[in-house]
Design an enzyme around this catalytic site. Structure first.
Site, PDB file in Angstrom:
ATOM      1  N   GLY A  76      41.855 -41.530 -18.297  1.00 11.84           N
ATOM      2  CA  GLY A  76      42.861 -41.182 -17.301  1.00 11.84           C
ATOM      3  C   GLY A  76      43.991 -42.199 -17.288  1.00 11.84           C
ATOM      4  CB  SER A  77      46.164 -43.301 -14.530  1.00  8.33           C
ATOM      5  OG  SER A  77      46.444 -41.980 -14.136  1.00  8.33           O
TER       6      SER A  77
END
Lengths: 490, 458
Positions: A215-216
């Protein structure tokens, strides 16, 4: 008659020679394969005929041995099995060994020739040295903080000393007690069956053997690629990014989690602070597939040979993608996947000025009386990025903790840099998302960052907007970092 | 030959004997002391390796073995002064080593101790040894009992058929807790009979009969007894399912027949008969058939998922010993399980003493056999020669059959390793064999003396 007696004695001599030749065949020429026959219990009996050496954390044993009184005499015991099982693995009379128990088995079992004071002495004397000890790099306080922080949740923590590569914590929950499967008999086989049948997969070492979409948190890698390839002019220059962003070659529109964040044309620093998907998707495409792959591999992605000493699962960044897939991969989605250890390595590389040290768990091995057999030195894994890029990334990550999504990781008296992440999960992203947090910390009076950590929480039971790594994962990371910083003081 | 530097013809006439046959009783005594010390050392070594202390019975054990050996020595010194000085020490050493190995295995099976019983049998064996040396003043006396011997042998071999089979073989007579293997004693009786029969019919067997191609065939009259022996062997095999004893009897007869007649044709006929008999029995008798299968495929049970069989475990034990062995008390030959102390005792020696120790044991047996053959060569009467060759060959064949069996050289047959293995009948029999060999060798070496010398008094 004398002649015939002599001939009969020659016959007896032939019988003697036949016996001696046959004895040499069995005892010398075929001895190796007979010794190795799986049905031959000798090596097993000898192996368990003496207490196994111990695995140490902060110089104190976290393992033991007990005399079972059975044919296989000594059984492994664990002082705090669930806490340390991702480090120790198990040493079972029934199911073999894993992790450090496996990697350092020769030392622990006493069969390593280096344990003997005279080379080959044990081969000649047929004796076995007492089991040696294995000292680990693990910091007990950090390990306990991570385990307590995860509580009953599914998740994992990996913490590294950025400047050396020493693994300070390696936690996976839910866990299990390896002592339950150390012996033989029905109690052992029942426990084994129960552990393997559990949907919680307690024997899975999530910290190094499970990959998650990062993810981020992967935006740190993308940012490194952007800066290394001069795609933007510094971290404070606005990027040319629309919001929402349409993935190249498709009509799919990519949005940002927070509607309030001003992600349109945001600077790199601000984009990381509020975690703009649009900016990093756009910049990842601008960097291009080849350079994104190169940078991610500099951090350890796509390497199936990371050994700490047990092999970590291969973290993935696809090498053959179209532009829309590259855009998604650049924000840690699509096929991008990373172990918690891998993401801790990302944070460590940033913290250590771009130089990524090879992570390792075993500090030194000793004989049973403490004489050093071997020590592990720090080795550089790769120069993940230039020191200047690392400095810029540090500034951006500190900014995230001070002003952005990572404020839960702030520690007074220390500089903390971090990055949150929320990874979508499951078919059509319907699964509970994974919450990530990666960070590093440097006490104000320290000359360099002392700890880099990655936390993943699988079943972060909170609504999406809250998770973003900052809610459930960041406090755990902070507790681990504090534990390391505090233990460094004394 | 020793002492024959001068011509016997001239020395016989002189009043002072120029030929002096050394008695070598001092050598024997020194070797016996060595044998006892080696055994006691082994006994202590087992205790130190297993429990970290000298076994509490070490002094008593050493004293017991030492006293037995000394009594035997005294008997030999006074009653068979010219006996071969190696026979008794070899027997003492093998017996002592056997006790050590059995004691060592007893430590693994605390509920089933065999060493104390074996020590009692050893005492009985040495007692019989002394009795034979003292009361059997001339081996030729045994010829008188040849036919009594063969009848007794047949009875002893037939008796176990009426007793229940133990582990597939009908070779035991069990009365209460006391069991003996009568077939063991039959070996000596048969050797006495063969020696008498062959010494008497040597010429008839050698020179009569038709010639068929290059083979000189014997007449039916002399062939009949031989056929009978062959049938007895096969009978033992089939009725008692005892392949080892059958093989031993047959091999013994072939060797003695060859030595008596020197006819290669006997060997040829014997081998053909043996091969035919073995093939038929191995094909149709399930117990023997399974032994042959085990020999050909010792690891078949492992592949079948049933774990290692006895032969596989035995081979594992030998392999674990390697060149130098694990050391006494440090092996795991007890994994063999059943018969680890008897038929498979050699596996413990192989594992804990290694190829070196095993070779030493084989050489001790070889030396024992060689001394028997040497006595046979030195004797002049055909009966004595055949008897000593026969008794020595029993030892040689028995060692080969059982050692070859437990090491996968030939199909395994239940048989006791002479002196080493647990089992009273075998131990007592072997002590009697050594006693007769001592007597024969005394005669052989003593007869080198000139007539009228004081030592020749009988």
């Amino acid at each position: 008659m004398t002649k015939y007696i002599r001939r009969a004695s020659a016959f007896c001599l032939i019988l003697l020679v036949a016996l001696l030749v046959n004895a040499a065949r069995v005892q010398v020429f075929q001895a190796g394969s007979l010794d190795d026959n799986s049905a031959n219990r000798r090596s097993t009996i000898q192996r368990y005929d003496q207490p196994r050496g111990n695995i140490l954390v902060n110089g104190k044993p976290i393992t033991g041995s007990k005399d079972s009184g059975q044919a296989l005499r000594y059984e492994r015991t664990y002082k705090n099995g669930p806490l340390y099982s991702p480090v120790t693995g198990y040493a079972s009379q029934t199911y073999g060994t894993t992790f450090v128990e496996s990697a350092e088995d020769d030392i622990l079992a006493g069969t390593d020739p280096m344990l003997s004071p005279i080379p080959f002495w044990n081969e000649i004397s047929r004796t076995q040295e007492p089991g040696g000890h294995v000292g680990t790099t693990v910091n007990a306080a950090a390990q306990q903080a991570a385990y307590a922080g995860l509580g009953g949740k599914k998740g994992a923590v990996a913490a590294i000393d950025p400047s050396t590569g020493k693994i300070l914590a390696l936690v996976s929950t839910p866990s299990y007690d390896p002592g339950d499967i150390a012996g033989t008999g029905s109690a052992t086989t029942d426990a084994w069956a129960r552990l393997n049948a559990s949907s919680d997969q307690p024997m899975l070492n999530r910290a190094i053997r499970q990959t998650y979409p990062p993810g981020s948190t992967f935006k740190v890698v993308t940012a490194a690629a952007v800066l290394e390839n001069d795609v933007v002019n510094g971290i404070s220059t606005p990027t040319d990014t629309p919001s929402p962003y349409t993935l190249p070659g498709t009509t799919t529109v990519l949005r940002n989690e927070s509607a309030s964040a001003a992600c349109e044309d945001a600077t790199l620093e601000y984009a990381l602070q509020v975690s703009c998907n649009t900016v990093f998707a756009n910049l990842g495409v601008k960097v291009g597939l080849a350079d994104m792959v190169k940078t991610s591999e500099n951090f350890g992605f796509n390497d199936s040979g990371v050994r700490v000493p047990m092999t970590a699962a291969r973290s993935n960044f696809d090498t053959d993608m179209n532009q829309s897939q590259l855009a998604l991969s650049s924000i840690g989605q699509f096929n991008t996947a990373a172990t918690p250890l891998q993401m801790a390595m990302v944070a460590a590389a940033v913290a250590n000025g771009g130089t990524l040290m090879s992570p390792y768990l075993v500090d030194r091995t000793t004989t049973s009386d403490g004489t050093t057999v071997s020590t592990t030195g720090s080795r550089t894994y790769k120069q993940a990025m230039s020191p200047y890029t690392a400095t810029q990334l540090q500034q951006m990550m500190v900014n995230v903790v001070e002003k952005g999504t990572g404020t839960n990781a702030r520690i007074s008296g220390a500089t903390v840099g971090g990055k949150t992440g929320t990874a979508q999960n499951g078919v059509n992203n319907e699964g509970v998302p994974y919450a990530w947090f990666i960070s590093y910390a440097q006490a104000d009076d320290a000359s360099q960052p002392q700890v880099a950590v990655a936390v993943v929480v699988e079943d972060a039971a909170a609504d999406r907007a809250d998770i973003s790594g900052g809610g459930s994962a960041a406090p755990i990371a902070r507790a681990v970092m504090e534990a390391v910083l505090n233990s460094a003081e004394h | 030959m020793t002492g024959s530097t001068g011509s016997p013809g001239t020395t016989a006439r002189s009043s002072v004997p120029a030929v002096r046959v050394p008695r070598r009783r001092g050598t024997e005594l020194a070797l016996i002391v060595l044998a006892v010390l080696l055994s006691v050392y082994g006994y202590c070594d087992v205790g130190l390796a297993k429990n970290g202390n000298v076994p509490p019975g070490a002094a008593g054990y050493g004293a017991g073995l030492g006293v037995l050996a000394l009594l035997a020595h005294v008997a030999v010194r006074f009653r068979a002064p010219y006996a071969d000085p190696l026979l008794l020490p070899i027997a003492v050493l093998l017996n002592g080593l056997g006790l050590v190995l059995i004691y060592r295995l007893d430590l693994e099976t605390p509920s089933d101790e065999a060493a104390p019983t074996q020590l009692i049998w050893s005492t009985l064996g040495v007692g019989l040894f002394i009795a034979f040396v003292v009361f059997l003043r001339d081996h030729r006396v045994l010829q008188r009992y040849a036919y009594l011997s063969v009848v007794a042998a047949l009875i002893l071999m037939i008796l176990p058929i009426f007793f229940p089979a133990v582990n597939g073989a009908r070779i035991w007579i069990r009365i209460g807790n006391f069991s003996i293997q009568p077939g063991e004693f039959a070996k000596i009786l048969l050797a006495i009979f063969f020696a008498t029969y062959l010494a008497a019919n040597r010429n008839a067997l050698t020179y009569t009969g038709k010639k068929f191609w290059k083979l000189q065939l014997p007449t039916m009259r002399v062939f009949a007894p031989i056929l009978a022996i062959w049938l007895i062997s096969v009978g033992v095999l089939v009725l008692e399912t005892d392949l080892g004893t059958s093989l031993l009897f047959f091999g013994l007869f072939i060797v003695m027949l060859y030595v008596a007649t020197g006819r290669g044709s006997w060997i040829a006929i014997g081998l053909v008969l043996a091969a035919a008999g073995a093939f038929v029995v191995a094909s149709f008798e399930p117990h023997v058939h399974s032994r042959v299968e085990d020999w050909l495929h010792p690891f078949a049970s492992i592949d079948a998922g049933d774990g290692p069989g006895q032969l596989a475990q035995s081979l594992f034990a030998f392999a674990a010993g390697g060149m130098l062995g694990t050391g006494l008390g440090l092996g795991h030959s007890i994994l063999i399980g059943f018969a680890a102390k008897s038929d498979f005792i050699l596996a413990t020696a192989g594992e804990e003493l290694g190829l070196v120790g095993l070779t030493a044991i084989f050489l001790l047996y070889a030396l024992l056999v060689e001394r028997g053959y040497r006595a046979g060569l030195a004797l002049r009467d055909p009966f004595g020669r055949l008897l000593s060759i026969g008794l020595a060959s029993i030892v040689a064949l028995q060692v080969f059959v059982i050692a070859g069996g437990v090491m996968g050289l030939i199909p395994l047959t239940g048989m006791a390793m002479p002196f080493l293995a647990q089992g009273g009948s075998s131990l007592v029999t072997n002590w009697i064999i050594v006693a007769i060999l001592v007597r024969v060798s005394d005669r052989a070496r003593g007869s080198l003396l000139p007539e009228g010398a004081p030592e020749a008094v009988t």
